[in-house]
Motif scaffolding. Structure first.
Motif, PDB file in Angstrom:
ATOM      1  N   UNK A 222      44.690  48.915  37.724  1.00  0.00           N
ATOM      2  CA  UNK A 222      44.339  47.648  37.310  1.00  0.00           C
ATOM      3  C   UNK A 222      42.945  47.780  36.680  1.00  0.00           C
ATOM      4  N   UNK A 223      41.973  48.656  37.418  1.00  0.00           N
ATOM      5  CA  UNK A 223      40.664  48.707  36.784  1.00  0.00           C
ATOM      6  C   UNK A 223      40.794  49.363  35.358  1.00  0.00           C
ATOM      7  N   UNK A 224      41.910  50.244  35.149  1.00  0.00           N
ATOM      8  CA  UNK A 224      41.860  50.761  33.765  1.00  0.00           C
ATOM      9  C   UNK A 224      42.370  49.901  32.905  1.00  0.00           C
ATOM     10  N   UNK A 225      43.265  49.031  33.194  1.00  0.00           N
ATOM     11  CA  UNK A 225      43.627  47.945  32.389  1.00  0.00           C
ATOM     12  C   UNK A 225      42.577  47.039  31.995  1.00  0.00           C
ATOM     13  N   UNK A 226      41.489  46.548  32.900  1.00  0.00           N
ATOM     14  CA  UNK A 226      40.540  45.681  32.593  1.00  0.00           C
ATOM     15  C   UNK A 226      39.413  46.627  31.513  1.00  0.00           C
ATOM     16  N   UNK A 227      39.360  47.827  31.855  1.00  0.00           N
ATOM     17  CA  UNK A 227      38.422  48.482  30.784  1.00  0.00           C
ATOM     18  C   UNK A 227      38.642  48.591  29.475  1.00  0.00           C
ATOM     19  N   UNK A 228      39.987  49.091  29.378  1.00  0.00           N
ATOM     20  CA  UNK A 228      40.586  49.365  27.868  1.00  0.00           C
ATOM     21  C   UNK A 228      41.134  48.074  27.097  1.00  0.00           C
ATOM     22  N   UNK A 229      41.863  47.237  27.883  1.00  0.00           N
ATOM     23  CA  UNK A 229      42.492  46.119  27.298  1.00  0.00           C
ATOM     24  C   UNK A 229      41.694  44.999  27.122  1.00  0.00           C
ATOM     25  N   UNK A 230      40.724  44.755  26.027  1.00  0.00           N
ATOM     26  CA  UNK A 230      39.804  43.742  26.176  1.00  0.00           C
ATOM     27  C   UNK A 230      40.555  42.436  25.745  1.00  0.00           C
ATOM     28  N   UNK A 231      41.850  42.401  25.113  1.00  0.00           N
ATOM     29  CA  UNK A 231      42.486  41.027  24.718  1.00  0.00           C
ATOM     30  C   UNK A 231      43.289  40.414  25.752  1.00  0.00           C
ATOM     31  N   UNK A 240      52.060  43.142  44.997  1.00  0.00           N
ATOM     32  CA  UNK A 240      51.213  44.600  44.617  1.00  0.00           C
ATOM     33  C   UNK A 240      50.414  44.447  45.911  1.00  0.00           C
ATOM     34  N   UNK A 241      50.742  45.049  47.184  1.00  0.00           N
ATOM     35  CA  UNK A 241      49.973  45.112  48.167  1.00  0.00           C
ATOM     36  C   UNK A 241      48.610  45.835  48.041  1.00  0.00           C
ATOM     37  N   UNK A 242      48.410  46.802  47.136  1.00  0.00           N
ATOM     38  CA  UNK A 242      47.185  47.675  47.295  1.00  0.00           C
ATOM     39  C   UNK A 242      46.322  47.077  46.092  1.00  0.00           C
ATOM     40  N   UNK A 243      46.776  45.952  45.285  1.00  0.00           N
ATOM     41  CA  UNK A 243      45.885  45.199  44.348  1.00  0.00           C
ATOM     42  C   UNK A 243      45.029  44.181  44.957  1.00  0.00           C
ATOM     43  N   UNK A 244      43.717  44.497  44.928  1.00  0.00           N
ATOM     44  CA  UNK A 244      43.012  43.198  45.562  1.00  0.00           C
ATOM     45  C   UNK A 244      41.954  42.813  44.656  1.00  0.00           C
ATOM     46  N   UNK A 245      41.213  41.878  45.013  1.00  0.00           N
ATOM     47  CA  UNK A 245      40.234  41.168  43.999  1.00  0.00           C
ATOM     48  C   UNK A 245      39.046  42.148  43.758  1.00  0.00           C
ATOM     49  N   UNK A 246      39.018  43.281  44.371  1.00  0.00           N
ATOM     50  CA  UNK A 246      37.964  44.302  44.135  1.00  0.00           C
ATOM     51  C   UNK A 246      38.424  44.747  42.448  1.00  0.00           C
ATOM     52  N   UNK A 247      39.543  44.724  42.036  1.00  0.00           N
ATOM     53  CA  UNK A 247      39.952  44.946  40.502  1.00  0.00           C
ATOM     54  C   UNK A 247      40.079  43.725  39.654  1.00  0.00           C
ATOM     55  N   UNK A 248      40.551  42.819  40.469  1.00  0.00           N
ATOM     56  CA  UNK A 248      40.816  41.197  39.889  1.00  0.00           C
ATOM     57  C   UNK A 248      39.595  40.442  39.211  1.00  0.00           C
ATOM     58  N   UNK A 250      36.444  40.706  37.931  1.00  0.00           N
ATOM     59  CA  UNK A 250      36.281  41.014  36.444  1.00  0.00           C
ATOM     60  C   UNK A 250      37.322  40.396  35.619  1.00  0.00           C
ATOM     61  N   UNK A 251      38.175  40.427  35.994  1.00  0.00           N
ATOM     62  CA  UNK A 251      39.336  39.892  35.002  1.00  0.00           C
ATOM     63  C   UNK A 251      39.279  38.314  35.176  1.00  0.00           C
ATOM     64  N   UNK A 252      39.202  37.920  36.205  1.00  0.00           N
ATOM     65  CA  UNK A 252      38.941  36.447  36.451  1.00  0.00           C
ATOM     66  C   UNK A 252      37.917  35.762  35.612  1.00  0.00           C
ATOM     67  N   UNK A 253      36.600  36.680  35.650  1.00  0.00           N
ATOM     68  CA  UNK A 253      35.569  36.000  34.851  1.00  0.00           C
ATOM     69  C   UNK A 253      35.924  35.898  33.365  1.00  0.00           C
ATOM     70  N   UNK A 254      36.709  36.948  33.075  1.00  0.00           N
ATOM     71  CA  UNK A 254      36.930  37.062  31.591  1.00  0.00           C
ATOM     72  C   UNK A 254      38.018  35.868  31.107  1.00  0.00           C
ATOM     73  N   UNK A 258      46.229  34.752  36.065  1.00  0.00           N
ATOM     74  CA  UNK A 258      46.965  35.628  37.098  1.00  0.00           C
ATOM     75  C   UNK A 258      47.898  34.813  37.774  1.00  0.00           C
ATOM     76  N   UNK A 259      48.791  35.546  38.513  1.00  0.00           N
ATOM     77  CA  UNK A 259      49.700  34.880  39.345  1.00  0.00           C
ATOM     78  C   UNK A 259      49.510  34.886  40.922  1.00  0.00           C
ATOM     79  N   UNK A 260      48.195  35.211  41.083  1.00  0.00           N
ATOM     80  CA  UNK A 260      47.655  35.419  42.321  1.00  0.00           C
ATOM     81  C   UNK A 260      46.532  34.479  42.769  1.00  0.00           C
ATOM     82  N   UNK A 261      46.455  33.709  43.828  1.00  0.00           N
ATOM     83  CA  UNK A 261      45.236  32.875  43.874  1.00  0.00           C
ATOM     84  C   UNK A 261      43.800  33.545  44.228  1.00  0.00           C
ATOM     85  N   UNK A 262      42.781  32.795  43.857  1.00  0.00           N
ATOM     86  CA  UNK A 262      41.327  33.302  44.220  1.00  0.00           C
ATOM     87  C   UNK A 262      41.388  33.447  45.657  1.00  0.00           C
TER      88      UNK A 262
END
Length: 264
Positions: A222-231, A240-248, A250-254, A258-262
């Motif tokens: 997810x971090x890679x997606x956030x880094x390269x996919x600016x649009x 996705x049990x291993x995806x957390x707000x640690x990667x999400x 920055x994407x929320x700020x942009x 998403x389909x997961x709550x804050x």
């Protein structure tokens, strides 16, 4: 009918009148007289878009064949949920006849089809921009690879629940289809961060990504997606049990939806 008979069919009746009729209305019109039946049949031959998604199981094979049997100009063919009647022998002639113009096809949950249909798409079609194979367990790795290689202009791919696909298939798609804007990979158990990193680097114009239910995806992908996919505008990562707000975060700020709550 007398008025319509003297109007130019291909310049007026078809593009100005019939194009606004619903499919049901056209079939009702065919019952009025032989003249109307002939006119509607001629219209079906030159119709460029066929969207049966709103009808679900109410579509009959006979209706599908009447619309498509003599058509050689279909650009859009949307027949999702045709689970009870659409088989390879019905679809293959349409693909063959319209392969040179077909750009958008949706075969979601068409469980009676087989890899023969995908093989035909991959071998004959070169202008596809949108492909939906959601829920098609018959999707074959090799034919999928050939499909993306032969259709480098693809903008949308939905292969949710296509369980046989893996990282190799998706990496191949990333290298082949650099213009991808929407990629739906929900519930493909074999997709990992390795594929997601390549997708991020090669498909930088991605706007909609779903890896919902991909249990091997982690914050790294997810971090890679956030880094390269600016649009990026939409990201689905539920289940996705291993995806957390640690990667999400920055994407929320942009402003990425998403389909997961804050987290509280």
């Amino acid at each position: 009918m007398d008025i319509v008979r003297y109007l130019p069919h291909h310049d007026v009746v078809f593009p100005k009148i019939f194009c606004h009729f619903k499919i049901e209305s056209l079939f009702q019109l065919r019952l009025v007289s032989k003249c109307w039946q002939s006119l509607v049949t001629e219209y079906f031959k030159q119709r460029r878009n066929l969207d049966l998604s709103e009808f679900g199981q109410r579509v009959t094979l006979d209706a599908f064949l009447q619309i498509t049997s003599d058509n050689k100009v279909l650009k859009q063919l949307l027949v999702p949920e045709a689970t009870s009647w659409l088989m390879d022998k019905h679809l293959l002639p349409v693909i063959h006849n319209c392969s040179h113009v077909l750009t958008d096809i949706d075969l979601s949950n068409c469980s009676q089809l087989s890899s023969l249909s995908l093989h035909s798409l991959a071998a004959n079609c070169r202008n596809l921009t949108k492909v939906s194979l959601k829920g098609c367990a018959w999707v074959d790795k090799d034919d999928f690879k050939q499909l993306v290689i032969n259709n480098r202009g693809l903008r949308k791919i939905d292969v949710s629940w296509c369980w046989s696909l893996d990282d190799g298939c998706l990496i191949n798609a990333a290298f082949s289809c650099a213009f991808l804007e929407e990629l739906v990979l929900s519930y493909i158990r074999f997709v990992t961060d390795s594929a997601l990193v390549i997708i991020a680097m090669e498909c930088k114009g991605l706007k909609h990504l779903s890896v919902r239910g991909c249990c091997q995806i982690t914050n790294c992908g997810i971090r890679a997606i956030g880094e390269y996919c600016k649009d990026l505008k939409i990201l689905h990562v539920s289940d996705c049990r291993d995806v957390t707000d640690a990667s999400l975060a920055r994407l929320r700020v942009r402003g990425v939806a998403m389909d997961v709550p804050v987290p509280s």
